[in-house]
Scaffold this motif. Structure first.
Motif, PDB file in Angstrom:
ATOM      1  N   LEU A  65       0.725  -1.214  -0.057  1.00 46.94           N
ATOM      2  CA  LEU A  65       0.081   0.133  -0.225  1.00 46.94           C
ATOM      3  C   LEU A  65       0.826   1.277  -0.085  1.00 46.94           C
ATOM      4  N   GLY A  66       1.894   1.210   0.482  1.00 46.75           N
ATOM      5  CA  GLY A  66       2.802   2.273   0.801  1.00 46.75           C
ATOM      6  C   GLY A  66       4.157   2.004   1.216  1.00 46.75           C
ATOM      7  N   ALA A  67       5.170   2.693   0.842  1.00 43.32           N
ATOM      8  CA  ALA A  67       6.657   2.252   1.562  1.00 43.32           C
ATOM      9  C   ALA A  67       7.461   3.682   1.859  1.00 43.32           C
ATOM     10  N   GLU A  68       8.167   3.637   2.761  1.00 41.58           N
ATOM     11  CA  GLU A  68       9.057   4.852   2.982  1.00 41.58           C
ATOM     12  C   GLU A  68      10.287   4.335   3.548  1.00 41.58           C
ATOM     13  N   LEU A  69      11.549   5.134   3.179  1.00 44.48           N
ATOM     14  CA  LEU A  69      12.798   4.791   3.454  1.00 44.48           C
ATOM     15  C   LEU A  69      13.482   5.646   4.502  1.00 44.48           C
ATOM     16  N   TYR A  70      13.820   5.563   5.894  1.00 46.66           N
ATOM     17  CA  TYR A  70      14.351   6.213   6.869  1.00 46.66           C
ATOM     18  C   TYR A  70      15.823   5.728   7.359  1.00 46.66           C
ATOM     19  N   SER A  71      16.447   6.843   7.984  1.00 49.60           N
ATOM     20  CA  SER A  71      17.796   6.932   8.251  1.00 49.60           C
ATOM     21  C   SER A  71      17.796   7.293   9.766  1.00 49.60           C
ATOM     22  N   ARG A  72      18.546   6.532  10.768  1.00 39.47           N
ATOM     23  CA  ARG A  72      18.673   6.917  12.058  1.00 39.47           C
ATOM     24  C   ARG A  72      19.981   7.631  12.175  1.00 39.47           C
ATOM     25  N   ASP A  73      20.120   8.276  13.188  1.00 43.80           N
ATOM     26  CA  ASP A  73      21.469   9.086  13.442  1.00 43.80           C
ATOM     27  C   ASP A  73      22.744   8.111  13.460  1.00 43.80           C
ATOM     28  N   ASP A  74      22.305   6.801  13.743  1.00 44.94           N
ATOM     29  CA  ASP A  74      23.548   6.069  13.980  1.00 44.94           C
ATOM     30  C   ASP A  74      24.083   5.210  12.600  1.00 44.94           C
ATOM     31  N   GLY A  75      23.348   5.837  11.473  1.00 52.07           N
ATOM     32  CA  GLY A  75      23.312   5.415  10.067  1.00 52.07           C
ATOM     33  C   GLY A  75      22.519   4.115   9.460  1.00 52.07           C
ATOM     34  N   THR A  76      21.764   3.477  10.693  1.00 47.10           N
ATOM     35  CA  THR A  76      20.852   2.454  10.101  1.00 47.10           C
ATOM     36  C   THR A  76      19.974   3.006   9.234  1.00 47.10           C
ATOM     37  N   THR A  77      19.478   2.225   8.210  1.00 49.42           N
ATOM     38  CA  THR A  77      18.206   2.649   7.497  1.00 49.42           C
ATOM     39  C   THR A  77      17.296   1.281   7.564  1.00 49.42           C
ATOM     40  N   PHE A  78      16.017   1.823   7.254  1.00 50.05           N
ATOM     41  CA  PHE A  78      15.143   0.965   7.612  1.00 50.05           C
ATOM     42  C   PHE A  78      13.612   1.238   6.727  1.00 50.05           C
ATOM     43  N   TYR A  79      13.008   0.449   6.230  1.00 53.33           N
ATOM     44  CA  TYR A  79      11.738   0.631   5.450  1.00 53.33           C
ATOM     45  C   TYR A  79      10.659   0.410   6.173  1.00 53.33           C
ATOM     46  N   GLU A  80       9.628   1.539   6.156  1.00 50.20           N
ATOM     47  CA  GLU A  80       8.279   1.397   6.889  1.00 50.20           C
ATOM     48  C   GLU A  80       7.173   1.082   5.841  1.00 50.20           C
ATOM     49  N   ILE A  81       6.630  -0.293   5.839  1.00 52.73           N
ATOM     50  CA  ILE A  81       5.832  -0.609   4.444  1.00 52.73           C
ATOM     51  C   ILE A  81       4.424  -0.840   5.243  1.00 52.73           C
ATOM     52  N   ASP A  82       3.340  -0.383   4.451  1.00 46.68           N
ATOM     53  CA  ASP A  82       2.269  -0.859   4.701  1.00 46.68           C
ATOM     54  C   ASP A  82       1.670  -1.693   3.662  1.00 46.68           C
ATOM     55  N   TRP A  83       1.019  -2.713   4.081  1.00 45.04           N
ATOM     56  CA  TRP A  83       0.818  -4.086   3.431  1.00 45.04           C
ATOM     57  C   TRP A  83      -0.729  -4.351   3.409  1.00 45.04           C
TER      58      TRP A  83
END
Length: 108
Positions: A65-83
């Protein structure tokens, strides 16, 4: 004076939820622009969403349904995905963008 303070307080309450939504509800993360997300994939820093969608479709059926890419201050990245699952239930996934592994699942 009280009227001005009330206006400022109400403004803050209406702006804050929008700011949180732009960060996927995560105040400790920054959202990638579409160009930044493409560049991260091109440089091999993140797994392409298409691969993650294939994995989720195999495991849960349904579609994105939707997806966004994010980054934290420590450099890790993650997707938030609605399904949307095959049986019509909505799920939300947090996926490690560097490995493609599901870190958290809500709903569905």
């Amino acid at each position: 004076m009280k009227r001005i303070l009330t206006i400022f307080a109400l403004s803050a309450l209406t702006i804050a939820p929008g700011a949180m939504a732009q960060q996927g509800g995560n105040p400790w993360a920054s959202q990638f622009s579409p160009g930044q997300a493409r560049e991260a994939v091109r440089e091999g820093k993140t797994v392409p969403l298409s691969k993650i969608f294939q994995q989720l479709k195999r495991e849960y059926g349904g579609y994105q349904l939707g997806a966004e890419l994010y980054s934290r201050d420590d450099g890790t990245t993650f997707y938030e995905i609605d399904w949307m699952t095959e049986d019509g239930r909505k799920a939300h996934f947090t996926v490690d963008a560097q490995s493609g592994s599901v870190m958290n699942r809500r709903g569905g």
